[in-house]
Design a protein around this motif. Structure first.
Motif, PDB file in Angstrom:
ATOM      1  N   ARG A 131       0.836  -1.201   0.000  1.00 16.51           N
ATOM      2  CA  ARG A 131       0.000   0.000   0.000  1.00 16.51           C
ATOM      3  C   ARG A 131       0.874   1.256   0.000  1.00 16.51           C
ATOM      4  NH1 ARG A 131      -4.085  -2.565   4.527  1.00 16.51           N
ATOM      5  NH2 ARG A 131      -5.579  -3.491   3.055  1.00 16.51           N
ATOM      6  N   ASP A 137       2.421   1.817  -3.473  1.00 17.96           N
ATOM      7  CA  ASP A 137       1.474   2.231  -4.508  1.00 17.96           C
ATOM      8  C   ASP A 137       1.163   3.718  -4.460  1.00 17.96           C
ATOM      9  OD1 ASP A 137       1.381  -0.273  -5.507  1.00 17.96           O
ATOM     10  OD2 ASP A 137      -0.530  -0.843  -4.613  1.00 17.96           O
ATOM     11  N   PRO A 152       3.580   6.564  -7.064  1.00 20.45           N
ATOM     12  CA  PRO A 152       3.265   6.803  -8.483  1.00 20.45           C
ATOM     13  C   PRO A 152       1.901   7.458  -8.694  1.00 20.45           C
ATOM     14  CG  PRO A 152       3.252   4.460  -7.949  1.00 20.45           C
ATOM     15  CD  PRO A 152       3.791   5.149  -6.770  1.00 20.45           C
ATOM     16  N   LEU A 153       0.960   7.093  -7.851  1.00 15.42           N
ATOM     17  CA  LEU A 153      -0.368   7.690  -7.989  1.00 15.42           C
ATOM     18  C   LEU A 153      -0.323   9.182  -7.717  1.00 15.42           C
ATOM     19  CD1 LEU A 153      -2.633   4.982  -6.281  1.00 15.42           C
ATOM     20  CD2 LEU A 153      -2.834   5.804  -8.629  1.00 15.42           C
ATOM     21  N   VAL A 212      -9.228  10.848 -16.010  1.00 15.34           N
ATOM     22  CA  VAL A 212      -7.951  10.311 -15.499  1.00 15.34           C
ATOM     23  C   VAL A 212      -7.670  10.853 -14.103  1.00 15.34           C
ATOM     24  CG1 VAL A 212      -5.440  10.360 -15.832  1.00 15.34           C
ATOM     25  CG2 VAL A 212      -6.942   9.881 -17.756  1.00 15.34           C
ATOM     26  N   ASP A 240      -9.800  11.985 -11.962  1.00 18.28           N
ATOM     27  CA  ASP A 240     -10.740  11.402 -10.996  1.00 18.28           C
ATOM     28  C   ASP A 240     -10.312   9.984 -10.586  1.00 18.28           C
ATOM     29  OD1 ASP A 240     -12.209  13.674 -11.011  1.00 18.28           O
ATOM     30  OD2 ASP A 240     -13.769  12.919 -12.389  1.00 18.28           O
ATOM     31  N   VAL A 241      -9.940   9.200 -11.603  1.00 18.62           N
ATOM     32  CA  VAL A 241      -9.518   7.815 -11.305  1.00 18.62           C
ATOM     33  C   VAL A 241      -8.292   7.814 -10.402  1.00 18.62           C
ATOM     34  CG1 VAL A 241      -8.525   5.710 -12.294  1.00 18.62           C
ATOM     35  CG2 VAL A 241     -10.513   6.761 -13.361  1.00 18.62           C
ATOM     36  N   LEU A 242      -7.359   8.674 -10.745  1.00 14.63           N
ATOM     37  CA  LEU A 242      -6.123   8.713  -9.947  1.00 14.63           C
ATOM     38  C   LEU A 242      -6.419   9.185  -8.521  1.00 14.63           C
ATOM     39  CD1 LEU A 242      -3.629  10.207 -12.565  1.00 14.63           C
ATOM     40  CD2 LEU A 242      -3.654   7.883 -11.664  1.00 14.63           C
ATOM     41  N   SER A 282      -9.246   9.067  -6.953  1.00 13.06           N
ATOM     42  CA  SER A 282     -10.021   8.051  -6.254  1.00 13.06           C
ATOM     43  C   SER A 282      -9.131   6.898  -5.785  1.00 13.06           C
ATOM     44  CB  SER A 282     -11.127   7.530  -7.198  1.00 13.06           C
ATOM     45  OG  SER A 282     -11.859   6.535  -6.546  1.00 13.06           O
ATOM     46  N   GLN A 283      -8.259   6.468  -6.695  1.00 15.42           N
ATOM     47  CA  GLN A 283      -7.376   5.348  -6.337  1.00 15.42           C
ATOM     48  C   GLN A 283      -6.388   5.746  -5.250  1.00 15.42           C
ATOM     49  OE1 GLN A 283      -7.835   2.280  -7.447  1.00 15.42           O
ATOM     50  NE2 GLN A 283      -6.220   1.609  -6.016  1.00 15.42           N
ATOM     51  N   PHE A 323      -6.937   7.993  -2.980  1.00 15.52           N
ATOM     52  CA  PHE A 323      -7.681   8.003  -1.729  1.00 15.52           C
ATOM     53  C   PHE A 323      -7.889   6.585  -1.216  1.00 15.52           C
ATOM     54  CE2 PHE A 323     -11.664   7.799   0.617  1.00 15.52           C
ATOM     55  CZ  PHE A 323     -11.400   8.707   1.629  1.00 15.52           C
ATOM     56  N   GLN A 324      -8.218   5.685  -2.177  1.00 17.56           N
ATOM     57  CA  GLN A 324      -8.424   4.285  -1.761  1.00 17.56           C
ATOM     58  C   GLN A 324      -7.152   3.701  -1.165  1.00 17.56           C
ATOM     59  OE1 GLN A 324      -9.886   1.753  -4.889  1.00 17.56           O
ATOM     60  NE2 GLN A 324      -9.376  -0.103  -3.716  1.00 17.56           N
ATOM     61  N   THR A 355      -6.501   5.174   2.228  1.00 21.08           N
ATOM     62  CA  THR A 355      -7.326   4.582   3.298  1.00 21.08           C
ATOM     63  C   THR A 355      -6.877   3.160   3.605  1.00 21.08           C
ATOM     64  OG1 THR A 355      -8.929   3.894   1.652  1.00 21.08           O
ATOM     65  CG2 THR A 355      -9.352   5.985   2.777  1.00 21.08           C
ATOM     66  N   GLN A 356      -6.445   2.449   2.539  1.00 20.92           N
ATOM     67  CA  GLN A 356      -5.931   1.086   2.794  1.00 20.92           C
ATOM     68  C   GLN A 356      -4.651   1.127   3.616  1.00 20.92           C
ATOM     69  OE1 GLN A 356      -5.783  -0.239  -1.234  1.00 20.92           O
ATOM     70  NE2 GLN A 356      -7.848  -1.108  -1.182  1.00 20.92           N
ATOM     71  N   ALA A 399      -4.941   5.282 -16.189  1.00 21.67           N
ATOM     72  CA  ALA A 399      -4.921   6.641 -15.642  1.00 21.67           C
ATOM     73  C   ALA A 399      -3.499   7.035 -15.237  1.00 21.67           C
ATOM     74  CB  ALA A 399      -5.869   6.713 -14.440  1.00 21.67           C
ATOM     75  N   LEU A 400      -2.803   6.068 -14.681  1.00 19.11           N
ATOM     76  CA  LEU A 400      -1.405   6.355 -14.304  1.00 19.11           C
ATOM     77  C   LEU A 400      -0.561   6.714 -15.530  1.00 19.11           C
ATOM     78  CD1 LEU A 400      -0.781   3.641 -11.596  1.00 19.11           C
ATOM     79  CD2 LEU A 400      -0.593   6.102 -11.262  1.00 19.11           C
ATOM     80  N   THR A 440      -7.302   6.800 -20.759  1.00 19.75           N
ATOM     81  CA  THR A 440      -8.592   6.253 -20.335  1.00 19.75           C
ATOM     82  C   THR A 440      -8.901   5.063 -21.221  1.00 19.75           C
ATOM     83  OG1 THR A 440      -9.861   7.633 -21.853  1.00 19.75           O
ATOM     84  CG2 THR A 440      -9.392   8.562 -19.672  1.00 19.75           C
ATOM     85  N   ARG A 486       1.792  -6.351  -9.730  1.00 16.07           N
ATOM     86  CA  ARG A 486       0.832  -7.016  -8.840  1.00 16.07           C
ATOM     87  C   ARG A 486      -0.554  -6.382  -8.851  1.00 16.07           C
ATOM     88  NH1 ARG A 486       4.321  -4.040  -5.538  1.00 16.07           N
ATOM     89  NH2 ARG A 486       3.201  -2.343  -4.529  1.00 16.07           N
ATOM     90  N   GLU A 510     -11.802  -0.525   4.993  1.00 14.87           N
ATOM     91  CA  GLU A 510     -11.301  -0.151   3.668  1.00 14.87           C
ATOM     92  C   GLU A 510     -12.040  -0.858   2.531  1.00 14.87           C
ATOM     93  OE1 GLU A 510      -9.459  -1.425   6.100  1.00 14.87           O
ATOM     94  OE2 GLU A 510      -8.098  -2.999   5.391  1.00 14.87           O
ATOM     95  N   GLU A 532     -14.440   1.708   1.494  1.00 17.69           N
ATOM     96  CA  GLU A 532     -13.756   2.803   0.802  1.00 17.69           C
ATOM     97  C   GLU A 532     -13.323   2.364  -0.602  1.00 17.69           C
ATOM     98  OE1 GLU A 532     -10.996   3.331   3.860  1.00 17.69           O
ATOM     99  OE2 GLU A 532     -12.265   4.656   5.026  1.00 17.69           O
ATOM    100  N   SER A 574     -14.545   3.881  -4.096  1.00 17.85           N
ATOM    101  CA  SER A 574     -13.589   4.343  -5.097  1.00 17.85           C
ATOM    102  C   SER A 574     -13.955   3.803  -6.496  1.00 17.85           C
ATOM    103  CB  SER A 574     -12.182   3.903  -4.695  1.00 17.85           C
ATOM    104  OG  SER A 574     -11.245   4.278  -5.662  1.00 17.85           O
ATOM    105  N   ARG A 613     -17.301   5.147  -8.001  1.00 20.41           N
ATOM    106  CA  ARG A 613     -17.258   6.476  -8.629  1.00 20.41           C
ATOM    107  C   ARG A 613     -16.937   6.345 -10.126  1.00 20.41           C
ATOM    108  NH1 ARG A 613     -15.412   8.079  -3.431  1.00 20.41           N
ATOM    109  NH2 ARG A 613     -13.248   7.538  -3.897  1.00 20.41           N
TER     110      ARG A 613
END
Lengths: 612, 322
Positions: free
Chosen positions: A103, A106, A109-110, A127, A129-131, A133-134, A136-137, A140-141, B147-148, B152, B202, B276, B279, B283, B286
């Motif tokens: 975690r 990760d 890079p995000l 993009v 939003d996805v970044l 959101s991820q 944030f995910q 939180t993890q 996205a990274l 899209t 991974r 999580e 969460e 995520s 959305r």
């Protein structure tokens, strides 16, 4: 096992127990500190992670450069912490750390992509939003992982606390029990090994003090056993000593009471403390009367001063004991002589205690001494008379022999002149008679000379001394040389002869007479053999002079030693018959003895016992 | 005679033991994931942990969570196993879907490209045909990965395939790249050899969840608790016997030992219900809402059915209050 070794072992066990307890407590504290430091380490990682989460949320919300910069620093710091070896090696993290690492890795890079995407106006909102959101995910993890980490830290702390508590309880329980058992064991050991034996010994001592027969129990092999054994030996020795003292006291009492002399114990002031029967008898008083009085009462007034002076000298330490003769007055008024021997007994501090006095009744002895003195005086007077008579006799003998020989010589001379004047015409009978007269005169002269010799024996007192018999016998042989040769005699002497005390001239005459007789009275059928032997006895030398002569009949054994006694005719053997009498007188004058043993026809042995 | 007495005695003892055990025997039909991350379900079944808690489990394997959930709706099973994305996506329309617990947290995705199709780095993905199993955690992984790269789904040509098809078509070259989970990643990688380029190691984190229908869960609470107890017993066994657990997986799913050693740190077999999960579903939802023009995303807190797990293992419930 002896007590010293036992107590050394007990102390060693105690020391080991204490050391182990201290080590255990130390280890427990060490483990607790280790566990606590582990919680601090995990808490620190969790706290730093939460800061990273907080900054991530700031970046997500506003994207401020300050937040991004701080995030990057915090990310590096977090990375440093979770790559720490102590953290990685933590065995309880396992899956938690695995998730945390993924975690964490990760996030970067995000966040970087999100930041750049936000700054890129061409980038699509999807993009971003996805970044976001991820991110944030993932944040939180990561936060969940940090919560897990915190839980592990808390659990670890709780476990450490519980473990520490359990360890402490276990240690205190274990070592409390061990120390209790140790204490009980020491108490039991102390009681069994020391208190009980000492109690037994104390009871024995009390019993002995109460006069009972008792002995210390002696079944142990340790020091107390040795003490008890020694105590019993001392008791035995004490009993033995007591018996000896009682026996000694009894003996002393018996000696004191039954002594043939008066015995008393007298105080330093002169009071009788103890008296025996004999003293009572000597003084003529009953014991009770003596014991209530002072010795001065019984001293004759003219001796009292001397007695007191002697006693004071002993008390002053001038001498330890003294003995003197004094005079007492008996109850019946009779004066008695007594010899007093007294010694002062002192205590360990040298203070005078009492006198031990022996009183000997010497009244009879004094009387005897007076009588003996009178006898001695008479004997001295008689001796003086005898010496005077002897001197007179010697003078007489000398004068007589000298004066007697003069007429004899005159008679002999004139008879010789008469014989010469008469000449050859004289009748044979007359000549024979004249010969008889001259011979008689000569024999008379010989007898007078012999008598003179006999009388002179022992007169040379000044010539007495230690004389070698070897020398004496040598001289004798020299003097008898002619006679020995003529008779073909053999004289056999021992290799060595002793020294004796006497006058050399007398000893020469003694042996010359004996050897001369042996030659003179030899057996006609054999040459004379004279053998001298010498044997050492306790107080004297025993000499034996043997010959192989004609021998002597046993009835003449005494007669031969008498003066002028002859056993054979003067015609057959010349002589005056005084030789052996002279020998006897010489030997007896030396304090010795002479006797003979003979077998007629075979020989005679003369025995001489001469003092050493 | 003796045999009869012994048989009678054994019967008496067996009956006594059976009747002395608390509670009746329940039966439940479980749609399990037919793969390594679903290990707890198979271990609990095969090692008899469900029997220990007096639960008769009729287990049926599915290649993906989506397939398992579909089977549940079809009435084939009572409980299904699926990743949170599946649950999140289905929850838009299936309001009675409930999450009982997570049974595995894993990072097992991989993104493989073919070099001969011009893919050597992640910059070469634009316009490429990328295979993925739709309605799976791999789908979300693809979105995040793109996205990274600043892309899209519209920048590529997405091809929805099953995992088995992904392997076949990637190897055959019908697609240029694929994103899928293990062991399919390794299968493609092994087949392509040097022609393969691994663009993602991974993937994002995923959770394999036990899900059920509200009405069934309310009616079968005791059975559900026994199911959770059996899984927890399996979890304890795996923690106590990790090597035996690995050996079991190798044998059960015909896997390679090297593969298991590599995967093992990336799969955490545990019965939990952490916050999580919610969460994560938020995520992905959305993105799902946006992609599918749905304005309202579900309140995933209402999909949580924590009472049975809380009754069995309170400490495993990490979700916050509804």
């Amino acid at each position: 096992m002896d007590i010293k070794t036992g107590f050394r072992a007990v102390l060693t066990v105690g020391a080991v127990l204490t050391g182990t307890a201290l080590l255990s407590v130390g280890y427990s504290q060490y483990a607790f500190v280790e566990d606590t430091s582990r919680k601090e380490r995990l808490d620190h990682v969790a706290n730093q992670g939460m800061r990273l989460i907080q900054l991530t949320q700031e970046v997500l919300l506003y994207g401020e450069p300050r937040a991004i910069s701080q995030w990057q620093s915090q990310y590096v710091e977090m990375g440093r912490l979770i790559s720490d070896q102590a953290y990685i090696a933590d065995p309880d993290l396992g899956e938690i750390n695995g998730a945390l690492l993924i975690r964490y890795s990760d996030l970067s890079p995000l966040l970087e992509k999100l930041t750049s995407a936000r700054q890129d106006s061409r980038q699509s909102a999807d993009v971003i939003d996805v970044l976001a959101s991820q991110l944030f995910q993932d944040a939180t993890q990561l936060q969940a992982s940090l919560r897990d980490l915190k839980d592990v830290a808390d659990e670890s702390h709780e476990r450490a606390y519980k473990a520490s508590k359990q360890r402490q309880i276990a240690i205190f329980s274990l070592f409390g029990t061990l120390f209790l058992m140790y204490g009980l064991a020491v108490m039991m050991l102390f009681r069994g090994v020391i208190l009980k034996p000492l109690g037994d010994l104390e009871r024995t001592i009390h019993a002995i003090r109460d006069g009972k027969q008792a002995r210390a129990p002696n079944q142990r092999e340790d020091e107390i056993g040795v003490i008890c054994q020694t105590f019993n030996q001392l008791l035995d020795e004490h009993d033995h000593s007591q018996r000896e003292i009682r026996a000694m006291a009894e003996r002393f009492r018996n000696i004191f009471e039954q002594a043939a002399v008066g015995m008393s114990i007298v105080s330093t002031t002169g009071d009788w403390l103890e008296v025996n029967e004999c003293l009572c008898a000597i003084l003529g008083y009953p014991r009770e009367e003596l014991l209530s009085t002072n010795y001065r009462r019984y001293s004759a007034p003219e001796f009292l001063e001397t007695d007191i002076k002697r006693v004071k000298a002993i008390l002053a330490g001038e001498r330890q004991h003294d003995a003197w003769e004094t005079c007492y007055i008996r109850k019946d008024g009779q004066a008695i002589w007594a010899r007093i021997t007294t010694a002062l007994t002192r205590d360990s501090d040298d203070r005078p205690l009492y006198f031990v006095t022996v009183t000997e009744d010497i009244t009879q002895r004094m009387a005897d001494e007076a009588r003996i003195g009178e006898i001695n005086r008479q004997l001295e007077e008689q001796a003086r008379d005898l010496r005077r008579i002897n001197a007179d006799l010697e003078s007489f003998a000398w004068v007589a022999s000298h004066d007697l020989r003069e007429p004899l010589r005159m008679i002999s001379s004139y008879i010789g002149l008469i014989n010469k004047r008469l000449g050859p015409e004289i009748e044979e009978d007359m000549r024979t008679y004249i010969g008889y007269a001259i011979g008689g005169a000569k024999r008379m002269d010989s007898l007078i000379l012999s008598l003179l010799d006999y009388s002179r024996i022992g007169q040379d007192a000044g010539l007495h001394g230690s004389v070698s018999l070897n020398d004496v016998l040598q001289e004798c042989q020299l003097n008898l040389k002619m006679a020995i040769q003529e008779a073909h005699a053999t004289v056999v002497l021992p290799d060595r002869l002793p020294f004796v005390t006497g006058a050399r001239g007398d000893l020469v005459r003694l042996f010359q007479n004996l050897i001369g007789n042996a030659i003179k009275f030899h057996h006609p059928d054999r040459p004379p053999v004279v053998t001298l032997t010498c044997e050492e006895k306790k107080d004297e030398w025993l000499l034996c002079l043997s010959d192989n002569g004609i021998g002597i009949e046993s009835q003449y054994y005494d007669k031969v030693f008498r003066i002028f006694q002859r056993l054979v005719s003067k015609d057959e053997y010349e002589g005056t018959g005084i030789g052996l009498a002279i020998c006897k007188k010489i030997v007896e004058h030396m304090g010795g003895r002479i006797w003979l043993d003979s077998t007629p026809g075979e020989g005679t042995s003369f025995y001489l016992a001469l003092a050493k | 005679m003796l045999i009869a007495i012994l048989a009678l005695g054994a019967a008496v003892v067996g009956a006594a033991v059976y009747f002395l055990m608390p509670g009746p025997v329940h039966t439940i039909r479980l749609g399990a994931y037919e793969g390594d991350v679903g290990a707890l379900e198979w271990i609990a079944k095969d090692k008899g942990f469900f029997d220990q808690v007096r639960l008769n489990v009729e287990i049926k394997g599915y290649p993906s969570g989506d397939a398992a959930v579909k089977a549940m709706h079809a009435g084939e099973v009572d409980i299904a196993t699926a990743a949170e994305l599946v649950v999140a996506k289905r929850s838009f329309d299936e309001k009675n879907l409930r999450i009982l617990a997570g049974i595995c947290r894993y990072w097992n995705k991989g993104f493989i490209g073919r070099k001969d199709h011009g893919i050597t780095t992640h910059f070469d993905l634009k316009g490429k045909k990328i295979a993925f199993p739709a309605t799976s955690s791999a789908e979300h992984n693809l979105v995040v990965f793109l996205a990274l790269q600043g892309l899209t789904l519209e920048d590529v040509v997405p091809v929805n395939l099953t995992p088995k098809q992904i392997v076949e078509k990637t190897i055959s070259g019908e697609v240029d790249a694929a994103i899928v989970w293990e062991p399919h990643v390794s299968a493609i990688e092994d087949a392509l050899g040097d022609n393969a380029v691994k663009l993602m190691e991974r993937g994002t984190e995923a959770n394999l969840l036990l899900v059920g229908r509200q009405e069934h869960l309310d009616a079968q609470s005791q059975a559900i608790q026994k199911l959770l107890k059996g899984l927890i017993l399996a979890e304890d066994w795996v923690r106590a016997n990790p090597e035996q657990a690995k050996a079991y997986l190798i044998k059960r799913f015909a896997l390679d030992a090297i593969y298991i050693d590599k995967l093992w740190p990336r799969m955490q077999l545990a019965v939990t219900l952490p916050q999580e999960i919610l969460e994560a579903m938020d995520s992905v939802s959305r993105w799902i809402a946006k992609a599918n023009n749905r304005e309202q995303i579900p309140n995933y807190a209402e999909t949580i059915h924590a009472s049975d797990l809380r009754a069995v293992k309170p400490a495993a419930v990490g979700v916050f209050t509804k």
